[in-house]
Design an enzyme around this catalytic site. Structure first.
Site, PDB file in Angstrom:
ATOM      1  N   HIS A 203      -2.969   9.537   4.686  1.00  0.00           N
ATOM      2  CA  HIS A 203      -3.280   8.292   5.063  1.00  0.00           C
ATOM      3  C   HIS A 203      -4.212   8.157   6.049  1.00  0.00           C
ATOM      4  O   HIS A 203      -4.337   8.647   7.028  1.00  0.00           O
ATOM      5  CB  HIS A 203      -1.840   7.511   5.649  1.00  0.00           C
ATOM      6  CG  HIS A 203      -0.765   7.552   4.580  1.00  0.00           C
ATOM      7  ND1 HIS A 203       0.422   7.376   4.925  1.00  0.00           N
ATOM      8  CD2 HIS A 203      -0.931   7.642   3.362  1.00  0.00           C
ATOM      9  CE1 HIS A 203       1.126   7.570   3.665  1.00  0.00           C
ATOM     10  NE2 HIS A 203       0.288   7.364   2.771  1.00  0.00           N
TER      11      HIS A 203
ATOM     12  N   SER B  82       0.621  12.201   7.009  1.00  0.00           N
ATOM     13  CA  SER B  82       0.379  10.847   7.317  1.00  0.00           C
ATOM     14  C   SER B  82       0.243  10.813   8.607  1.00  0.00           C
ATOM     15  O   SER B  82      -0.745  11.703   9.052  1.00  0.00           O
ATOM     16  CB  SER B  82       1.397   9.833   6.884  1.00  0.00           C
ATOM     17  OG  SER B  82       0.932   8.475   7.554  1.00  0.00           O
TER      18      SER B  82
ATOM     19  N   ASP C 188       6.300   7.163   2.284  1.00  0.00           N
ATOM     20  CA  ASP C 188       5.574   7.388   1.237  1.00  0.00           C
ATOM     21  C   ASP C 188       5.768   8.920   0.660  1.00  0.00           C
ATOM     22  O   ASP C 188       6.034   9.647   1.714  1.00  0.00           O
ATOM     23  CB  ASP C 188       4.046   7.147   1.553  1.00  0.00           C
ATOM     24  CG  ASP C 188       3.036   7.179   0.222  1.00  0.00           C
ATOM     25  OD1 ASP C 188       3.664   7.445  -0.917  1.00  0.00           O
ATOM     26  OD2 ASP C 188       1.857   7.457   0.724  1.00  0.00           O
TER      27      ASP C 188
END
Ligand SMILES: C[S@@+](CC[C@H](N)C(=O)[O-])C[C@H]1O[C@@H](n2cnc3c(N)ncnc32)[C@H](O)[C@@H]1O
Lengths: 199, 278
Positions: A45, A18, A138
């Site tokens: 992401h 991310s 996540d």
């Protein structure tokens, strides 16, 4: 003991990243050798409503084919796949890709958790999953699935990560089932993923 | 950590198949040709939410209670949508498809898998601005009765309106988006006039047949949940429904290219995934 990935046992590698992830991937993906015998599937992401450009960014820097995964596409060895923005990327048991627009997970679509969970179900102990820098949680639940089904869990050293939240959450989820390493060592492990033994 | 119970053990896979078969036999909803990975995740979710420890327990419950089946359907159908999702798609309809559609004296448009209606209102607004809505009939179909009801209500959470407005403008919107709704009690209530030309109906691409000739079919982010066989079934319905030179709009990651009807369509707006019947 120096941890090692066995290219003859592994059938797939999944990676989640991310915030700070592009830089981190710049360290690891170029280490993959041209004769890498397994598929590498990556969720990063990114904002939903723009083309990701990840294949364009990484294509010139790696020795493997790089593309955005298409729905129903067979997951082929020697290829790096990125999840398309705005869609979750799943791997079916028959080792083809599926896409889904179900709600974001941890505010993210694609979500690392969904890729890791479905890849774990498809590849079981022959999967390796790698979680890198990021500012949310996540991937942690996904890693737990990978570990439970006997897969290999790799986590970027939180001390080194640009943002430690994601690696730390991953560690909490899998504890000592994880191998924790800085990017340089993760890259070395990937370098060994080749069809022929290195001379 | 909140792990779905028993997922993804093979017991789960066996029970899932039995559940899907049971649903088909009892309720005639056919999920047998859906992509399993996503279905499995959603059933795992349903288990947690409906407080069942196994899929078999869930099966027992839904077979004997239509109300519980309806609850489960909310998980099975992915009721997720967005107004003007992929603005480029709607911009291409406005700039490239509308000029051709406007040559027809009257129009029929089919929105298959319309979910909670965001796509329906998007298209109605676009057609209104292009002066076509009055002579258009829109069929908006889905298999989820709850979603269809919400689509018909046309009420959306106000917090989504920022995104919807940005999408609308990127899609070539010509007015202030707030012209189309009234804000009240945390909701945006869309103008009833937008759905005067819309018929909402229960229709399954898996089990039903064609009900009307149309000039334009929009089916977005539905086919990604189907296996190839079921995709081909849906494409055959679209081909049959569409008039000569009719248009088919798909989601940004969907294509007719690898389907059984690939040679019966040509690409019309490649990036926006709009195809045209040959
Ligand atoms: C993710 S939504 C897509 C909504 C909207 N078209 C969009 O792109 O934003 C998928 C929809 O397909 C519907 N669906 C699933 N199976 C279907 C079938 N067999 N026939 C018709 N609709 C179906 C679901 O109920 C759900 O509302």
């Amino acid at each position: 003991m120096r941890p090692r990935l066995d290219p003859h046992r592994l059938q797939a590698l999944v990676i989640g990243a991310s915030a700070g992830g592009i830089d981190a991937l710049m360290h690891v993906l170029p280490a993959l050798p041209a004769d890498c015998p397994i598929p590498v599937v990556v969720v990063v992401h990114l904002p939903e409503n723009q083309p990701s450009l990840l294949p364009e960014v990484f294509g010139p820097r790696v020795d493997l084919e790089v593309k955005e995964a298409d729905e129903k596409e067979p997951v082929e060895p020697g290829t790096i796949y990125f999840a398309p923005p705005g869609y979750h990327l799943l791997i079916e048991r028959d080792r083809t890709f599926s896409l889904s627009v179900e709600a974001p997970v941890h505010y993210s679509r694609p979500a690392i958790d969904i890729l890791f969970e479905t890849a774990a179900a498809a590849y079981g102990p022959t999967l390796a999953a790698m979680l890198l820098t990021g500012a949310n949680e996540d991937g942690a639940a996904g890693l737990a699935h990978v570990a439970r089904l006997g897969g290999t869990v790799l986590i970027q050293d939180p001390d080194e990560a640009r943002i430690a939240t994601m690696p730390l959450a991953g560690l909490r989820a899998v504890g000592d089932q994880a191998t924790v390493l800085p990017l340089a060592s993760l890259a070395l492990m990937l370098r060994a993923l080749r069809t022929k033994e290195s001379r | 950590m909140n792990l779905p119970i028993a997922y993804p053990d093979s017991d789960f896979d066996i029970e899932l198949r039995l559940l899907i078969e049971g649903i088909y036999l009892k309720y005639n909803y056919d999920f047998r040709n859906y992509s399993p990975a996503s279905l499995k995740r959603r059933v795992a979710h349903a288990l947690a939410q409906m407080e069942c420890t196994t899929v078999s327990a869930l099966q027992d419950r839904i077979l004997h209670s239509p109300q519980h089946f309806l609850n489960l359907l909310q998980f099975l159908t992915v009721p997720v949508s967005e107004m003007f999702r992929d603005p480029a798609y709607f911009l291409a309809i406005r700039d490239k498809v509308v000029p051709i559609l406007s040559t027809y004296p009257s129009l029929k448009i089919w929105i298959a898998g319309c979910s909670t209606g965001e796509e329906v209102y998007s298209l109605a607004i676009l057609l209104h601005e292009e002066g076509l809505l009055e002579r258009t009939l829109i069929y908006a179909t889905d298999i989820n009765p709850h979603s269809l009801q919400r689509a018909e209500d046309g009420i959306f959470p106000i917090e989504h309106l920022k995104l919807f407005t940005a999408n609308y403008l990127a899609a070539g919107g010509k007015r202030a988006f707030s012209d189309y709704y009234t804000a009240a009690y945390g909701s945006a209530i869309f103008d009833r006039a937008l759905r005067r030309q819309v018929t909402f109906a229960d229709h399954s691409l898996a089990t039903d047949s064609v009900f009307s000739e149309t000039q334009f079919v929009s089916c977005r982010n539905v086919l990604i949940y189907f296996n190839r066989e079921l995709q081909d079934r849906a494409f055959a319905l679209f081909r049959e429904s569409l008039c000569h030179r009719g248009f088919l709009g798909l989601g940004s990651k969907e294509t007719v290219q690898f389907s059984a009807v690939s040679d019966q369509f040509e690409s019309f707006a490649r990036h926006e995934r709009i195809f045209r019947k040959r």
